[in-house]
Design a protein around this motif. Structure first.
Motif, mmCIF file in Angstrom:
data_model
loop_
_atom_site.group_PDB
_atom_site.id
_atom_site.type_symbol
_atom_site.label_atom_id
_atom_site.label_comp_id
_atom_site.label_asym_id
_atom_site.label_seq_id
_atom_site.Cartn_x
_atom_site.Cartn_y
_atom_site.Cartn_z
ATOM 1 N N HIS A 184 0.821 -1.212 0.000
ATOM 2 C CA HIS A 184 0.000 0.000 0.000
ATOM 3 C C HIS A 184 0.854 1.261 0.000
ATOM 4 O O HIS A 184 0.438 2.290 -0.559
ATOM 5 N N LEU A 185 2.007 1.190 0.609
ATOM 6 C CA LEU A 185 2.839 2.387 0.744
ATOM 7 C C LEU A 185 3.736 2.627 -0.461
ATOM 8 O O LEU A 185 4.398 3.672 -0.534
ATOM 9 N N LEU A 186 3.776 1.674 -1.418
ATOM 10 C CA LEU A 186 4.641 1.846 -2.584
ATOM 11 C C LEU A 186 4.208 3.013 -3.457
ATOM 12 O O LEU A 186 4.995 3.533 -4.254
ATOM 13 N N SER A 187 2.959 3.427 -3.343
ATOM 14 C CA SER A 187 2.448 4.527 -4.164
ATOM 15 C C SER A 187 2.348 5.826 -3.387
ATOM 16 O O SER A 187 1.663 6.755 -3.834
ATOM 17 N N ASP A 188 3.007 5.922 -2.235
ATOM 18 C CA ASP A 188 2.936 7.142 -1.441
ATOM 19 C C ASP A 188 3.560 8.316 -2.194
ATOM 20 O O ASP A 188 4.552 8.143 -2.922
ATOM 21 N N PRO A 189 3.027 9.531 -2.038
ATOM 22 C CA PRO A 189 3.591 10.694 -2.755
ATOM 23 C C PRO A 189 5.028 11.032 -2.340
ATOM 24 O O PRO A 189 5.758 11.634 -3.128
ATOM 25 N N GLN A 211 5.015 0.273 -11.489
ATOM 26 C CA GLN A 211 4.964 1.731 -11.600
ATOM 27 C C GLN A 211 6.281 2.365 -11.165
ATOM 28 O O GLN A 211 6.748 3.339 -11.748
ATOM 29 N N ARG A 212 6.852 1.841 -10.116
ATOM 30 C CA ARG A 212 8.146 2.380 -9.656
ATOM 31 C C ARG A 212 9.247 2.128 -10.691
ATOM 32 O O ARG A 212 10.164 2.924 -10.846
#
Length: 1114
Positions: A885-890, A929-930
């Motif tokens: 969940h945190l992989l997409s944090d801003p 995405q990363r």
């Protein structure tokens, strides 16, 4: 040595033997004649020569008396011959002594000025001075004392002036030494091995009265020699000091002055000579002592810190001689003499130190009476007070050598006073002056910007056996305002320990704690002093020789209970909120935004609350206490020196806790309940100096308390540590450092800690679920430390892909075996195709039917229950859920942290494939995405995670990587290849270069482990070929070569063809004329930018095929 010839013992024969040479010498003196006589004199025995002394000396003296200029060689030869006569005979005639003294002095001086040395050769001066020394030693009986009668004052004065001039201004070291030795013999103070005339008390008084006339000249001239040019060597300085104090001791001797000056009435025929006589009255003694005090001060300041130990030893002898003989007459100098002695108590040379201890003990024993002992102690205490007053000034203005001497004197006073130190410190004036001096001298230089800039990382410190030594090697050196030499700091610390050893521990602790509390300017210095006082009180690193005022060694009276009380009071002050939670960062950087938001009252959430949405106005938000808020104000307004000051204060306080543990030993264990948590808190600091000091403190505490390592220290005390962490995690507003304590515990412990921290980990994960936007950055560091610890505690045993990689070494046997198997399989398939052997296979199949794949004998009839996961895998799986969940944090910083955690999660879960693969499937979309649409830093970190997944998941990722990742990586590599080929050396410092390098370094192994198809391998090959160019940076070329080395193991034939198409080093001749010749694109091509790396790959991977020209195809 040659055998000694038989000497002439008959005076008549000797006379007849010597007479021709003596007569010839009086007629026409030459150097040859003198040397002939000198040689003959050596053949006469001593007794016979004594009878012929006057006869032999006459022609030699005659040569000296002849008017006119004489050659230096002749005078030198005469002096050497006379020296032999005087060294083997006695002078019994006063007239001979007087005349010879005059004649020899005339040989040394100029004719117009008897007190000025003549411009003659050094050899001549040395020979005459040797003769003069032999004359003074040859004087027999009482005739030597006639030299000191009033009538001889002008003659003696002239000789003394001449010798002083030679000793001071002569360039030759040998001449200087000889002149000073003659001066010593002239005053009957010679210390050579020959026999000397011992004067009676009356004769000594007369000698002292005569020398009083010359005392000012001797002392001033010799003082100039002592304090003058150091190039004349230590031997001259030692001899000059000896002359100085022996002359002063002769003239100012208490015994002579108490006996009274003998009434000497000047004869009427003396005339003006009577004006040279000095009467040693009380006024004269007092004024002379004042002048000597000024000279003595210069001598002590110059020589007590001399580089050569013999000079320092002679200064000890000076102090002993004058204190033993002239303590009353030189009352003004007693303090200076004691200063010279106590300065040598801590001398680095054992011989100086030992002699000084003996002298001080003798001085103390001579002053055992009540009044004198009190006076002696008063002098020492007054000197100590005076030195403490001038210490800051001396430390600012003196050179390092002078500073060392001053501090040695300071320490010497404390050691000489011994148990009287506690009495002296009861004086408020003394204690105040000493403490303020230490505060000023120990002031730190806090303007170094590197102290604030340096940061620490948890990954840099491992729990290896040599961690303590590596910590010690990295200790930052302190910089002080007023000194740079480490020896000076060591002396200051020894002074503090000596104060603690001899002083009252309660008085000292209270006084320096008051200074600590009164002013922030004194806080660091007071902490340093307190640390060493406690160590000294415990007897650590304290020299306790018996040089004090008492004859017996005074032992410390501080009990362990007293020490413990003092330690508790100091530690309470150190770890108080205002002195422990200090600002150590210069500004609120963007990368710390989340951590700083955690300190906001509107966003601090309690971990213990599970219903945040319904009760946000009650218990879910914790307020920051006003005291902490005042300390946590924005540090951007803090000056650089204040930040450095805070860092050093924390380091000193951490070292103090280690000192207290060393002082108490195992008795410190009960205090770990209040002290260990704060130390662990600072071990997790980002400031490098603070974290290093905390780590060193942990090591010292573990050793002092009897723990073998940090692991045992933490494991044995983890119960109350974890209790504090659990409570503080629920009050993050007041205790924002609690996660760092858990991080440090995980870094320095073993798997036995895991069951104990299960609840805390769940609290942290719950906090992430409830308010990840505020707590994620803070707790990701904790999770990273936890996963790193799990990876260390539970190393993975499975390596799915290790066996699939064909080893490069010794491939011949494996290849032969594979070819043989291939041929056997081919033959069997051919027979089956022809119908041979089918019946046999069917019979075997009927006899041994294969088991069903789904059949499991053990599980027949049992429920389908999933086995419970081990604790470390369960925790890892829970953490990986949050990472997805945190992989997409801003926040880029948070994404980088999460990627690091995710990589460790994959490593830990790799032993349980059925748990890892579903989690890998779930994390793939955000990870993609990363990899494809993120900041280059995140791409770099994500690619590392992808490589780790490739190692553990293998075939599971093949399709995803080949369809979604490789095309974009290949196109990116192709685009960047053009840039890097044209870039200069600065390009290697850019982020794009680092990304290229990381992708190339990991791409080969990733392709090999995923067993990619031909199309994907061709795409990778096309993307990596440009990096084989010699125009690319060296490291990119090396990385591209590693890619091809992995690809060759996957498809050796295909990539052999690819490399030969690029550059073919050989032409291949068909073994038969009917076969068509082989034509490759690389044949006959001129060397280009790809040739070197292509040849290297062909040579290393395919052996001799690339080295042999015209090799036929076999």
């Amino acid at each position: 040595m040659p055998t000694i010839m038989h000497q002439i013992s008959d005076p008549k024969i000797a006379f007849a033997y010597l007479r021709p040479a003596c007569v010839l010498l009086t007629k026409a003196p030459t150097v040859t004649d003198v040397e002939t006589l000198s040689a003959q004199l050596k053949e006469i025995d001593d007794a016979t020569l004594q009878q012929l002394q006057e006869y032999v000396l006459f022609p030699l003296r005659f040569v000296l008396k002849v008017p006119g200029t004489k050659k230096d060689k002749l005078v030198q030869a005469v002096a050497e011959a006379m020296s032999h006569v005087l060294e083997t005979t006695c002078v019994q005639s006063w007239e001979t002594l007087r005349d010879l003294l005059s004649e020899l002095c005339l040989c040394l001086c100029t004719p117009t000025d008897p007190g000025k040395p003549a411009e003659t050769s050094e050899e001549l001066k040395s020979a005459v001075l040797r003769c003069l020394d032999a004359l003074l030693h040859a004087a027999y009986g009482d005739i030597i004392f006639k030299l000191f009668e009033p009538i001889m004052l002008p003659g003696i004065g002239s000789a003394i002036s001449l010798l002083l001039a030679l000793g001071e201004k002569e360039r030759s070291r040998d001449v200087q030494l000889a002149a000073l030795k003659c001066l010593q013999a002239l005053t009957l103070q010679c210390d050579c091995t020959q026999e000397h005339v011992v004067p009676s008390s009356q004769e000594r008084g007369a000698l002292g009265s005569t020398m009083a006339s010359f005392l000012p000249g001797i002392t001033m001239a010799v003082s100039r020699i002592i304090t003058g040019d150091l190039r004349h060597g230590h031997a001259v300085t030692v001899r000059a000091i000896k002359v100085w104090y022996r002359t002063v001791g002769l003239v100012m001797e208490d015994a002579q002055l108490q006996a009274g000056e003998p009434c000497r009435t000047a004869p009427p025929d003396l005339g003006r000579v009577s004006q040279l006589m000095v009467h040693r009255s009380q006024d004269w003694v007092k004024s002379t002592a004042g002048r000597l005090s000024s000279l003595l001060k210069k001598i002590i300041s110059c020589s007590s810190a001399h580089q050569h130990w013999r000079v320092r030893l002679e200064m000890v002898e000076l102090g002993e001689h004058l204190l033993a003989r002239c303590s009353r007459s030189l009352g003004e100098c007693v303090g200076l003499l004691l200063e010279a002695l106590v300065g040598a108590v801590n001398d680095e040379e054992p011989r100086v130190r030992k002699r000084c201890e003996v002298v001080l003990r003798e001085v103390s024993q001579r002053n055992q009476s009540r009044s004198s002992a009190q006076t002696f102690t008063d002098i020492l205490s007054e000197n100590l007070h005076s030195l403490a007053t001038s210490l800051p000034r001396l430390m600012r203005t003196s050179d390092d050598q002078k500073k060392l001497f001053v501090l040695n004197v300071f320490l010497g006073y404390l050691k000489v006073l011994g148990s009287q130190v506690s009495v002296v410190l009861n004086s408020a004036a003394h204690l105040q002056r000493i403490s303020k001096a230490l505060m000023q001298v120990l002031e730190l230089d806090v303007m170094d910007v590197r102290i604030v800039e340096e940061r620490s990382y948890a990954a840099t410190i491992e729990t290896s056996s040599d961690s303590y030594h590596s910590y010690a090697a990295r200790i930052q050196r302190r910089h002080f305002l007023y000194f740079t030499d480490e020896k000076i700091f060591s002396l200051l610390m020894e002074i503090c320990r000596t104060l603690g050893y001899y002083g009252n521990i309660y008085l000292l602790t209270d006084h320096f704690l008051d200074l600590y509390q009164q002013s922030s300017a004194y806080r660091k210095q007071a902490a340093m002093v307190l640390n060493e006082i406690v160590r000294g009180a415990a007897g650590i690193s304290v020299a306790t020789e018996a040089q004090g005022l008492e004859s017996q060694v005074w032992g410390k009276s501080v009990t362990q209970d007293d020490l413990k009380v003092a330690v508790v009071s100091i530690m309470e002050e150190y770890t108080s909120l205002n002195n422990w939670h200090l600002i150590t960062v210069s500004e609120e950087a963007e990368r710390d935004r989340q951590d700083q938001q955690l300190l906001s009252p509107s966003s601090l959430l309690s971990i213990s609350n599970s219903n945040v949405g319904c009760h946000t106005q009650t218990n879910s938000i914790q307020e920051i206490s006003s005291s902490f808020g005042s300390q946590s104000s924005s540090p951007s307004t803090s000056a650089l020196h204040q930040l450095n000051s805070n860092i050093w204060q924390l380091c000193i306080q951490l070292e103090g806790i280690a000192c207290f543990a060393q002082a108490l030993g195992r008795d410190f264990r009960p205090l770990l309940m209040t002290s260990l948590y704060p130390v662990l808190e600072k071990a997790g600091e980002e400031t490098l100096l603070v974290s290093q000091a905390a780590l060193g403190s942990m090591w010292d505490i573990s050793k002092a308390c009897g723990y073998p390592s940090l692991k045992e220290l933490i494991t044995e005390n983890c119960d109350y540590l974890l209790n504090d962490i659990s409570l503080n995690l629920q009050r993050l507003s007041q205790h924002p450092q609690a996660p760092r304590v858990l991080t440090v515990m995980l870094t320095h412990s073993d798997c036995s800690l895991l069951p104990l921290i299960g609840d805390i980990v769940q609290d942290v994960l719950m906090a992430l679920d409830l308010s990840y936007q505020h707590t994620a950055a803070l707790f990701c560091s904790v999770l990273h430390a936890l996963l790193k610890a799990l990876a260390r505690w539970f190393p993975s045993n499975s390596s799915r892909t290790s066996n699939s990689v064909r080893p490069k070494q010794n491939p011949t046997h494996e290849e032969l075996f594979n070819i043989r198997q291939f041929m056997l399989d081919h033959q069997k398939e051919k027979e089956l195709a022809e119908g041979i052997g089918i019946e046999d296979d069917l019979e075997d199949l009927n006899e041994n039917p294969p088991p069903l794949e789904c059949e499991d004998v053990d599980d027949i009839g049992g429920p389908d229950v999933k086995a419970e996961l081990p604790l470390h895998l369960s925790v890892t799986k829970d953490i990986m859920e949050r990472c997805i969940h945190l992989l997409s944090d801003p926040s880029l910083r948070l994404r980088l942290k999460v990627l690091d955690v995710l990589e460790l999660c994959v490593c830990v879960l790799s032993e349980k494939e059925n748990e890892l693969l579903p989690m890998a499937h779930r994390c793939w979309p955000p990870l993609l995405q990363r990899l494809t649409a993120d900041d280059p830093l995140a791409v770099l970190r994500a690619f590392r995670v992808l490589c780790t997944l490739g190692e553990t998941c293998g075939d599971f990722l093949r399709r995803r990587v080949s369809k979604e990742v490789l095309p974009k990586l290949s196109s990116s590599l192709l685009r960047q290849a053009l840039t890097s080929a044209k870039a200069g050396p600065v390009y290697t410092h850019t982020l794009n270069y680092k990304l290229q390098l990381a992708v190339l370094q990991g791409l080969g192994s990733l392709c090999q482990r995923l067993s990619l198809g031909d199309a994907e391998l061709d795409a990778v090959c096309e993307a990596c070929l440009p990096y084989l160019s010699c125009r690319q940076p060296i490291r990119l070329q090396e990385a591209a070569i590693s890619v091809f080395q992995h690809l060759i193991q996957v498809d050796p034939d295909g990539f052999w063809f690819t490399l030969n198409e690029l550059h073919c080093p050989s032409s291949y001749i068909p073994p038969h004329p009917d076969l068509h010749p082989i034509q490759l694109s690389g044949m006959g091509r001129a060397r280009d930018e790809f040739s070197d790396n292509a040849l290297r790959l062909l040579r290393e991977e395919f052996g001799s095929a690339a080295e042999t020209e015209e090799q036929p195809v076999s």
